[in-house]
Design a protein around this motif. Sequence first.
Motif, short mmCIF file in Angstrom:
data_model
loop_
_atom_site.label_atom_id
_atom_site.label_comp_id
_atom_site.label_asym_id
_atom_site.label_seq_id
_atom_site.Cartn_x
_atom_site.Cartn_y
_atom_site.Cartn_z
N LYS A 1 59.61 35.87 -0.10
CA LYS A 1 59.39 37.29 0.15
C LYS A 1 60.23 37.74 1.34
CE LYS A 1 54.65 37.39 -1.59
NZ LYS A 1 53.25 37.09 -1.18
N LEU B 1 61.21 40.59 -3.42
CA LEU B 1 61.14 39.16 -3.73
C LEU B 1 62.55 38.66 -3.98
CD1 LEU B 1 58.16 39.03 -6.29
CD2 LEU B 1 58.06 39.00 -3.81
N ARG B 2 62.86 37.47 -3.50
CA ARG B 2 64.15 36.83 -3.80
C ARG B 2 63.86 35.37 -4.07
NH1 ARG B 2 65.35 41.23 -4.55
NH2 ARG B 2 67.16 42.44 -3.90
N GLY B 3 64.13 34.91 -5.30
CA GLY B 3 63.71 33.58 -5.69
C GLY B 3 62.20 33.49 -5.54
N ALA B 4 61.73 32.41 -4.90
CA ALA B 4 60.28 32.27 -4.68
C ALA B 4 59.85 32.85 -3.34
CB ALA B 4 59.90 30.79 -4.75
N LEU C 1 64.84 31.28 -0.76
CA LEU C 1 64.75 31.23 -2.23
C LEU C 1 63.74 30.19 -2.69
CD1 LEU C 1 68.49 31.68 -3.27
CD2 LEU C 1 66.75 33.42 -2.85
#
Lengths: 245, 245, 245, 245
Positions: free
Chosen positions: D197, D192-195, D98
């Motif tokens: 990949k 994408l999850r949080g910041a 994340l």
Amino acid sequence: MLWHMASGSIRVTVWNEGRHERHKPGVADAYPNGIHGALAEALEQAGGFEVRTVLLDDPEHGLSEDVVESTDVMVWWGHGYHGEVEEEIVDRVHRRVLSGMGIVVLHSGHFSKIFRRLMGTTCDLKWRDEGEREVLWVTRPGHPIVRGIADHFVIQKEEMYGEFFDVPEPECTFLISSFEGGEVFRSGCAWLRGAGKVVYFRPGHETFPTYYDPNVRRVIVNAVRWACPAWPPEEVRYGRREKGW
Amino acid sequence: MLWHMASGSIRVTVWNEGRHERHKPGVADAYPNGIHGALAEALEQAGGFEVRTVLLDDPEHGLSEDVVESTDVMVWWGHGYHGEVEEEIVDRVHRRVLSGMGIVVLHSGHFSKIFRRLMGTTCDLKWRDEGEREVLWVTRPGHPIVRGIADHFVIQKEEMYGEFFDVPEPECTFLISSFEGGEVFRSGCAWLRGAGKVVYFRPGHETFPTYYDPNVRRVIVNAVRWACPAWPPEEVRYGRREKGW
Amino acid sequence: MLWHMASGSIRVTVWNEGRHERHKPGVADAYPNGIHGALAEALEQAGGFEVRTVLLDDPEHGLSEDVVESTDVMVWWGHGYHGEVEEEIVDRVHRRVLSGMGIVVLHSGHFSKIFRRLMGTTCDLKWRDEGEREVLWVTRPGHPIVRGIADHFVIQKEEMYGEFFDVPEPECTFLISSFEGGEVFRSGCAWLRGAGKVVYFRPGHETFPTYYDPNVRRVIVNAVRWACPAWPPEEVRYGRREKGW
Amino acid sequence: MLWHMASGSIRVTVWNEGRHERHKPGVADAYPNGIHGALAEALEQAGGFEVRTVLLDDPEHGLSEDVVESTDVMVWWGHGYHGEVEEEIVDRVHRRVLSGMGIVVLHSGHFSKIFRRLMGTTCDLKWRDEGEREVLWVTRPGHPIVRGIADHFVIQKEEMYGEFFDVPEPECTFLISSFEGGEVFRSGCAWLRGAGKVVYFRPGHETFPTYYDPNVRRVIVNAVRWACPAWPPEEVRYGRREKGW
């Protein structure tokens, strides 16, 4: 087809109508070298780009086969004269995007033929041109397009754009604005179309010096880098296919 | 497994912590029948629902196998006691969502175990609890969840929630808020998870009478209808598969 | 503008070129009442629809303002004569979709002007017309469009369509096919555009009796139901907006 | 927190259970240096990576704070022992993703705790382990992860994985497989999850020499490059926010 190699520069074509600068009061003051000039300057100062600027009134609107085929990323600013862009040129740019060219559409370019063609919708919105404070909030930290941007930034005076913005649901929304008057807008959006990347970035009304703002410039530079196809895409095969491998 | 038939009522279970009403000053004044009571009332007045309310302090948090298996859509309000919800119950609700049950998560429920489980992210955000004006703008007109809502509506006093809201890119963003202080928030979002539908709807701080607001009630009623699986989903087969048809 | 009320029937307009049935060997044998006739029959047998069929060679291609404005969902089958559809009619259907009308595009309709307009891409693909076995796998169980469909179904003889299918990333992919020859295809896809819903469903080559297949019919019936706007959408406001509430 | 600089190498941690190689007949023959060894070799031959391999049976499963904090992209292969991975380590890897770390999950890693945590779903699927021909079709030409891959490639013998694959709708599906037996599978997916990949790439059963296949290696190398955060992400601020700028 020649493509940008990883070791070389990104070949950018900045397209501008270039008419407001001549006819609309105040625009030449805000942009003495044209809006295209300010955009080109931002890219050149950042480095790593080979920038060309072209105008609506150039032959073929500056978008000959040669120019389009040697462009990695196109930046598009238009406002009052979308209807004058020839369908044949729109077809050419459209084909190139689907083949992999990136395109970064700015502000009133939302109503350009090429953006509406790529989106398949009206791309309509609300607006109010009174120079309001805009706050842009990052909604996808870590995305390359917001590299170097804090969790928000402010533009003191801009035209308001408000929702509903009639575009397909963005594949990534990286910036959402609020305006002094209370409206909101998805100001930074990205989509893939064919092999190409499409970015919409809202700010940049012709009577405000928005394209000198360091945060705005940073987002544009990042967007061009993100949209660049850094390699020759594989040939895409369509049509009749024989059985077998 | 019994499911709601198209001709019958949607079976809704409203889950509430139910503690603020007893312990936090002002909450019982705003919600004399509890937050769950106000939500149930909204659904009952709209009609077409069979509503049950359950609380954190009920046995199994009110979410026995029987209750969960006979729920078409769950509405979830939690705030100060997320950590007290047993993992086993979260597992049960999670399985049921993936099997088709809808879930509508409200306001501070963004930090509930079930929502974070479904999203796979922190679901964190910014906030400020000073009673600010919130304007909610429709960003997907025509979506069933905003049926009957004009292009925007206003809540006079609400807690501010601000971006970045750490959730997966919504499959549909139907409402975006701006707050008096200039922040923005994706206040209405929808996702599919397994065979189930997940909705997040922002408004509803415990010290403001938000759940009596007709627009807020309308969105909640619409969201519950949209999230309802109106039929028995086909059995989903996993595991080893023999060749052939 | 009159819209379908929840209590009434869904008003469906089935559009067909209607030329293969007259000119191409075998098509009239497979579809003695035309492809449109088979599609209308499927809807009528399912019930809850008021079905109208129109053809390319009707005045205005059967799509007068009156017809379009009184359609909730359009079903589109075209193949050899896409180029003959007038731009003005495409504009009309396009506007109506963005205003909320559903559209279900079938098989070779992938190359219709209206579908390419809505997608913004070439919608190209690979194909082979040799009557191969197609297996369609459900990739979103619980979605209303695959209601009543097991985890897969088989069509014994169909034209092969193969990836890459040049469309924007579907917002939901509910069916993926494999063909005897080893190709795959995203055969069931859905997108929102403006206030309208767009479905693409692959099967249905004119020389195979695909539109009599019970699973194929079920998906089409479900898709029409899913795509229907069951209520008058709110007015969408664009253009200049005064400050204030 | 130290991050990979654009000019340097991408710091990759390859995680493998490392038990099948010792206990399951045939695996050590296929992978004499372990599955992790074959994966590390692929990355090292491609160049530009600093590769570390760690195993389930290492202290902290090889994923100490130091290791995780100095990893740009993690590659994950697990199969029979997912349940032995400590929750605390899963939490650590999850937080790091994340915050921006990329993760490339391979084959039976679909059932790993970290992948299920990130997806929020069961990640279940169909399978058959009989060594079938798999054809992988490119469904997003131009995507960096399929750079250098033609429109399809073939693996002669692989385990079959079949739909429904219970994951959230991928933000990009870049490869879809068909198997000899007629099943299909979304074999290349990205989110994408949080910041960070997240990539899932299907091939790689432990009894087949899949990780020596040049196309498979190319996709893995591309995926690691794509998933790499090439710069320090801005600090993401959550929690109470004072009014003002």
